[in-house]
Design a protein around this motif. Structure first.
Motif, PDB file in Angstrom:
ATOM      1  N   VAL A 119      41.718  44.141  49.307  1.00 48.28           N
ATOM      2  CA  VAL A 119      42.499  44.423  48.089  1.00 48.28           C
ATOM      3  C   VAL A 119      41.982  43.503  46.982  1.00 48.28           C
ATOM      4  O   VAL A 119      41.396  42.451  47.265  1.00 48.28           O
ATOM      5  N   PRO A 120      42.197  43.900  45.723  1.00 49.09           N
ATOM      6  CA  PRO A 120      41.650  43.121  44.591  1.00 49.09           C
ATOM      7  C   PRO A 120      42.102  41.674  44.569  1.00 49.09           C
ATOM      8  O   PRO A 120      41.358  40.797  44.164  1.00 49.09           O
ATOM      9  N   SER A 121      43.290  41.381  45.076  1.00 47.01           N
ATOM     10  CA  SER A 121      43.787  39.992  45.017  1.00 47.01           C
ATOM     11  C   SER A 121      43.249  39.137  46.165  1.00 47.01           C
ATOM     12  O   SER A 121      43.484  37.938  46.208  1.00 47.01           O
ATOM     13  N   ALA A 122      42.497  39.728  47.052  1.00 44.70           N
ATOM     14  CA  ALA A 122      41.990  38.950  48.196  1.00 44.70           C
ATOM     15  C   ALA A 122      40.902  37.983  47.746  1.00 44.70           C
ATOM     16  O   ALA A 122      40.228  38.188  46.732  1.00 44.70           O
ATOM     17  N   LYS A 123      40.783  36.895  48.509  1.00 45.71           N
ATOM     18  CA  LYS A 123      39.705  35.935  48.256  1.00 45.71           C
ATOM     19  C   LYS A 123      39.008  35.656  49.584  1.00 45.71           C
ATOM     20  O   LYS A 123      39.668  35.601  50.636  1.00 45.71           O
ATOM     21  N   LEU A 124      37.709  35.473  49.534  1.00 43.91           N
ATOM     22  CA  LEU A 124      36.925  35.286  50.749  1.00 43.91           C
ATOM     23  C   LEU A 124      36.098  34.010  50.609  1.00 43.91           C
ATOM     24  O   LEU A 124      35.661  33.661  49.519  1.00 43.91           O
ATOM     25  N   GLY A 125      35.897  33.297  51.729  1.00 40.45           N
ATOM     26  CA  GLY A 125      35.088  32.078  51.619  1.00 40.45           C
ATOM     27  C   GLY A 125      34.813  31.458  52.980  1.00 40.45           C
ATOM     28  O   GLY A 125      35.419  31.848  53.975  1.00 40.45           O
ATOM     29  N   LEU A 126      33.884  30.525  52.971  1.00 38.26           N
ATOM     30  CA  LEU A 126      33.555  29.744  54.175  1.00 38.26           C
ATOM     31  C   LEU A 126      33.766  28.270  53.821  1.00 38.26           C
ATOM     32  O   LEU A 126      32.822  27.565  53.470  1.00 38.26           O
ATOM     33  N   PRO A 127      35.019  27.774  53.890  1.00 31.10           N
ATOM     34  CA  PRO A 127      35.378  26.432  53.403  1.00 31.10           C
ATOM     35  C   PRO A 127      35.245  25.331  54.452  1.00 31.10           C
ATOM     36  O   PRO A 127      35.773  24.244  54.250  1.00 31.10           O
ATOM     37  N   GLU A 128      34.554  25.616  55.556  1.00 28.58           N
ATOM     38  CA  GLU A 128      34.467  24.629  56.628  1.00 28.58           C
ATOM     39  C   GLU A 128      33.997  23.259  56.137  1.00 28.58           C
ATOM     40  O   GLU A 128      34.374  22.225  56.658  1.00 28.58           O
ATOM     41  N   VAL A 129      33.150  23.254  55.121  1.00 31.34           N
ATOM     42  CA  VAL A 129      32.624  21.972  54.614  1.00 31.34           C
ATOM     43  C   VAL A 129      33.777  21.074  54.186  1.00 31.34           C
ATOM     44  O   VAL A 129      33.681  19.852  54.256  1.00 31.34           O
ATOM     45  N   GLY A 130      34.889  21.660  53.794  1.00 32.75           N
ATOM     46  CA  GLY A 130      36.049  20.873  53.343  1.00 32.75           C
ATOM     47  C   GLY A 130      36.691  20.078  54.443  1.00 32.75           C
ATOM     48  O   GLY A 130      37.412  19.115  54.208  1.00 32.75           O
TER      49      GLY A 130
END
Ligand code: T1G
Length: 703
Positions: A119-130
Motif C-alpha cells: 500500500v502507498p503508506s508502506a515503508k520498506l528497509g533493511l535497518p539491521e545496521v542500526g
C-alpha cells in the motif's frame, strides 16, 4: 479459515491460498511466526484449489524483522533460511502483500517471494545496521540484484526506510495496492500471474545489475572513502560493504556464505549487544513507572518562550517545526529581532542543504510572534524560560510568570543544572512547574531531560513526555540534583581530564584516547570549539586557573586561532608546545611531579567515575533505570552507540573490575573516587545495574 498456529491462519480466496500472520506488536519473525509461515506454505502447496499464494499480516505492519528479543537465546522453531527456501522454491507463485513497515528479515522474506505489492503508506528497509548487524537472510545478496550495488550500499549502511512509491520506482515492489484493499489487490495480482503463466522469478537468478557493476571496481572504494567519517568505529557498515562486493563479484551462494559468516561475527560482537541494548533502552525511557495512566494531557495550542538567545530560538524552532505557534518574549527589541533572525537563518541553512522546502520557511515563520511584554504569554498552555542561568533571575521571573500565565499552564525551565524545586517555590503552582532541559543546539540535539520537581504533577509530566515525542526528541525523566543526570556525569569526566594533564598526560593525549573510544571529540578540543572564555571575566581574572591563564594570553579557543591547540586558517588543530609549558609550570606550582600516564589510565580515570556517578544517581533515585542514563549520554553527549552507554559499558567491563579500579584510584588520588554504595552492593551480591527494577516514582534529590 484454518488456524495454523497461535499467530498464523490460512484462508482460501478466489483460488488463492492466503497466509495471514498476526503476532503483535510488529509481527516480528519469532519462532511461532517462522513455524506458521513454513506450515502455511506447505498447506497452500497441498491445497488443490489454490493456484497461487499470498503472504500478508494483520495488525499495524508487515513483518518488521527478526525478533530481536530472541537473539542470544537457544534457537527454536524452523530457521529463517528454511522458511525462505520453502517460499522461494514453492511451485506456486507467492505474492508478499505489505503494509506498515516491512523491515529487516521481514523484507528479506518478501524478497524470496516471487512478487511484491504494498500500500502507498508502506515503508520498506533493511535497518539491521542500526542494531550493529547486517541483513543476515540474503538481503545483502538480493537487494543489489534488484536496485544495483550503489543504491543497495546506501540503503543497507543507512538503514533508511523507502516509501512504497519509491520502492516501486527502484523495483523493490511490483505494484501499489489501494490503501484499503491490500488483500484484494494481492489476490488479483496472484491470479494475473497464474493466468498469464508468468515464470516464477527468483531474485537470486537476476544478475544483470551486479554483473554490470563488475566493470566498476571504483564504486565500492569511492563509497568507503565518502563514508569513512560517518562509519568511524562501527563494525557493521564495513561488513555490509564486503557483502555487496561479494554480490558483485561472486556467485550468489558464495556471497550468501560470506554474508552468513560476517553476520555471525557481528551477532557475537560487543557492538551489536550494545546497539540492541540501546534499541530497547530508548523505548523503555518513555515508560515512567507509577505515572497515573489517566493523567490528563494538557492540550498545548500555543507555546511561550522567554528569552530569544541561542537556546530560546532553538527551543522555539522545535515547536514551529510541528506547526505549534510560538510567542517569544524578550526584554529588548534588538534581542528579540536577533532571535527571530536566528530562526529564519537556521531554516535558511536547512533549506540550502535541501532538507526543507523554501515555502515551509514562511509557513513556520508565520507561526512565530514576539513582544517585550510577559503579559502576552497569558494565552499559552506551555511557557518555557530560557534566560540567564542564575537562580535569582529565574525565581524572580517565575514569580512574575505565576501572575501572568493562565490556569493550568505548564511553567517550564530550561535550566541545565539549577534546583527546580527552588524555582517552583517562587510560584503558587509548583505542581505546574517542570524542567525541560534542551541541549544546544536545541533545534538539533535529540535529547531532552525532563526534570520532575518534588510537586510536579503527573499530568504535567505526561503532557511533557507526549510533547517531547511530538517534537521528535528522545526524552528521559530525571529527578532534581546538581546537573541532573547528563551534566552531573560530565562533571566527573571533566574533572579527571583536567587533573590528568597536570599529572603528565597532554591535552592531545586525553583527546585522542576519548576520540578513539568513540566520542566525536575530546574535552579540550570541545573547550576550544565552545570557547575557553565562557563565563570568564577579564576584569576579575587572577590567573588562578589554567583556563584563566590561557584566556589572559588571548588563547580563548578556535575563535581566536588558539586555545589549548593552535589553529591554522582552516581551523586545523595543532598541539601547542607553549600550552604544554604553561601546564607544566602549573603542575610544578601545585607540587605535582610529572609522570608517564598510559592511555589505559586516561580512559579508566575518565570513564569509571562516570559509571560510579551513574550508580550514585540510581541509588539517589534521580533516574528511573540504569539504561535511561545510557540514553542520556548517547543522545546528549556523543557516547558511541556501539558501546551502549556508560552503564551498559560498565556491565560489559564487569562491575567488579570497575569497583576495584575505583578503590585503587581512591587510595592513590583521593575521595573523589570513593565507590558508590550501590556499586559495592551490586558487586557483593553478584548483580548488575540491569538487574535493578525501575524506580516506582522518581523522588526529588535532596542536595
Ligand atoms: N523484535 C522484537 N521487538 C520489536 C522489534 C523487533 N524486531 N521491533 C519492534 N519491537 C517492539 C519494540 O521493542 C516495542 O516493544 C514495540 O515493538 C513497538 O516498537 C535476519 C537479523 C517496526 C518501525 O531493526 O524499527 O531482521 O516497548 O515502539 O515506533 O536480517 O519498532 O512496546 O514492549 O519502535 O511504531 C531488523 C526494529 C531486526 C526493526 C515500529 N528490524 N523496529 O516503530 O514502535 S534484525 C528492525 C523498528 C533482522 C535479519 C535481521 C520499530 C518499527 P514495547 P516501537 P514504532
Amino acid at each position: 479459515m484454518v488456524r495454523i498456529n497461535d499467530v498464523t491462519s490460512y484462508t482460501h480466496i478466489d483460488g488463492v491460498g492466503v497466509i495471514v500472520l498476526n503476532s503483535p506488536p510488529v509481527n516480528a519473525l519469532s519462532a511461532a511466526v517462522r513455524d506458521g509461515i513454513h506450515a502455511g506454505v506447505r498447506q497452500a502447496i497441498a491445497d488443490a484449489h489454490a493456484s497461487a499464494i499470498v503472504l500478508r499480516c494483520d495488525g499495524n505492519t508487515f513483518i518488521a524483522g527478526a525478533d530481536i528479543r530472541e537473539f542470544g537465546k537457544p534457537p527454536a522453531g524452523v530457521g529463517l533460511g528454511e522458511v525462505q527456501r520453502a517460499l522461494e522454491e514453492s511451485p506456486k507463485p507467492v505474492v508478499a502483500a505489505m503494509h506498515g513497515t516491512a523491515l529487516g528479515g521481514g523484507l528479506e522474506v518478501a524478497l524470496v517471494c516471487h512478487w511484491r505489492i504494498a500500500v502507498p503508506s508502506a515503508k520498506l528497509g533493511l535497518p539491521e545496521v542500526g542494531i550493529g548487524l547486517l541483513p543476515g537472510a540474503g538481503g545483502t545478496q538480493r537487494l543489489p540484484r534488484i536496485v544495483g550495488p550503489e543504491v543497495a550500499l546506501e540503503l543497507m549502511t543507512s538503514g533508511a526506510q523507502v516509501e512504497a512509491a519509491d520502492a516501486l520506482g527502484i523495483g523493490l515492489i511490483d505494484e501499489l495496492a489501494p490503501e484499503d484493499d491490500l488483500q484484494g489487490a494481492a489476490v488479483a495480482l496472484a491470479k494475473r500471474v497464474v493466468a498469464e503463466k508468468r515464470p516464477l522469478r527468483k531474485l537470486r537468478d537476476q544478475n544483470d545489475k551486479v554483473e554490470a557493476a563488475r566493470g566498476n571496481p571504483e564504486l565500492v572504494a569511492a563509497f568507503r572513502k565518502a563514508n569513512a567519517k560517518k562509519f568511524r568505529g562501527f563494525a557493521a557498515p564495513e561488513k555490509i560493504v564486503q557483502c555487496v562486493e561479494a554480490a558483485v563479484n561472486l556467485p550468489f551462494d558464495e556471497g550468501l556464505k560470506l554474508e552468513r559468516k560476517l553476520f555471525v561475527e557481528l551477532m557475537q560482537g560487543e557492538q551489536s549487544a550494545a546497539q540492541r541494548h540501546y534499541f530497547f533502552a530508548s523505548r523503555q525511557a518513555w515508560k515512567v513507572p507509577g505515572l497515573k495512566k489517566d493523567a490528563a494531557i494538557v492540550p498545548v495550542q500555543t507555546v511561550g518562550v522567554i528569552g530569544a538567545g541561542t537556546m530560546g530560538a532553538g527551543i522555539a524552532m522545535n515547536f514551529l517545526n510541528v506547526g505549534i505557534p510560538v510567542h517569544i518574549v524578550e526584554t529588548r527589541q534588538e534581542a528579540l529581532d536577533r532571535g527571530l533572525a536566528t530562526i529564519r537563518t537556521n531554516y535558511g541553512n536547512t533549506a540550502k542543504k535541501g532538507r526543507l522546502e523554501v515555502g515551509a520557511i514562511e509557513e513556520r515563520m508565520a507561526l512565530v510572534t514576539g513582544s517585550l511584554e510577559l503579559q502576552d504569554l497569558s494565552g499559552c498552555e506551555l511557557v518555557i524560560e530560557a534566560v540567564f542561568e542564575d537562580m535569582e533571575v529565574k525565581k524572580h521571573l517565575f514569580g512574575r510568570l505565576d501572575r501572568v500565565a493562565k490556569a493550568g499552564a505548564i511553567l517550564a525551565s530550561n535550566t541545565s543544572a539549577l534546583d527546580l524545586n527552588q524555582i517552583a517555590s517562587a510560584t503558587a503552582r509548583p505542581e505546574s512547574v517542570i524542567g525541560l532541559h534542551f541541549f544546544s543546539p536545541a533545534n538539533v540535539m535529540k535529547l531532552l531531560e525532563i526534570v520532575r520537581g518534588d510537586q510536579t504533577s503527573d499530568s504535567v509530566i505526561a503532557t511533557s513526555m507526549q510533547l517531547a515525542r511530538k517534537i521528535g526528541k528522545v526524552a528521559v525523566l530525571v529527578g532534581v540534583c546538581p546537573g541532573f543526570v547528563g551534566n552531573r556525569i560530565l562533571g566527573q569526566r571533566q574533572r579527571e581530564a583536567n587533573q590528568l594533564i597536570f599529572e603528565g598526560a597532554t591535552p592531545w593525549a586525553v583527546d585522542r584516547v576519548l576520540y578513539d573510544f568513540g566520542f566525536p571529540m575530546g574535552p579540550f578540543a570541545m573547550s576550544d570549539l565552545a570557547g575557553l572564555d565562557l563565563g570568564w571575566n577579564k576584569d576579575k581574572s587572577t590567573g588562578a586557573t589554567l583556563r584563566e591563564v590561557l584566556c589572559e594570553m588571548g588563547r580563548r579557543g578556535q575563535k581566536t586561532g588558539a586555545g589549548f591547540y593552535d589553529y591554522d586558517g582552516q581551523r586545523t588543530a595543532q598541539p601547542s608546545q607553549l600550552v604544554e609549558g604553561v601546564i607544566r609550570d602549573f603542575a610544578r606550582k601545585k607540587g605535582i611531579a610529572p609522570r608517564q600516564v598510559s592511555d589505559d589510565e586516561i580512559l579508566e580515570r575518565c570513564i569509571y567515575p562516570m559509571i560510579n556517578e551513574g550508580a550514585k544517581i540510581l541509588q539517589e533515585g534521580v533516574a528511573v533505570r540504569a539504561s535511561d542514563i545510557d540514553v542520556v549520554w548517547i543522545n546528549g553527549y556523543g557516547w558511541p552507540v556501539y558501546r551502549g552507554g556508560p552503564m551498559h559499558y560498565g556491565e560489559r567491563i564487569g562491575l567488579p573490575k570497575v569497583l576495584s579500579r575505583m578503590r585503587e584510584f581512591e587510595a592513590r588520588h583521593g575521595p573523589q573516587f570513593k565507590p558508590a554504595k550501590l556499586l559495592e552492593e551490586l558487586v557483593a551480591s553478584g548483580r548488575k545495574f540491569s538487574d535493578l527494577s525501575p524506580l516506582a516514582r522518581t523522588p526529588a534529590f535532596q542536595a
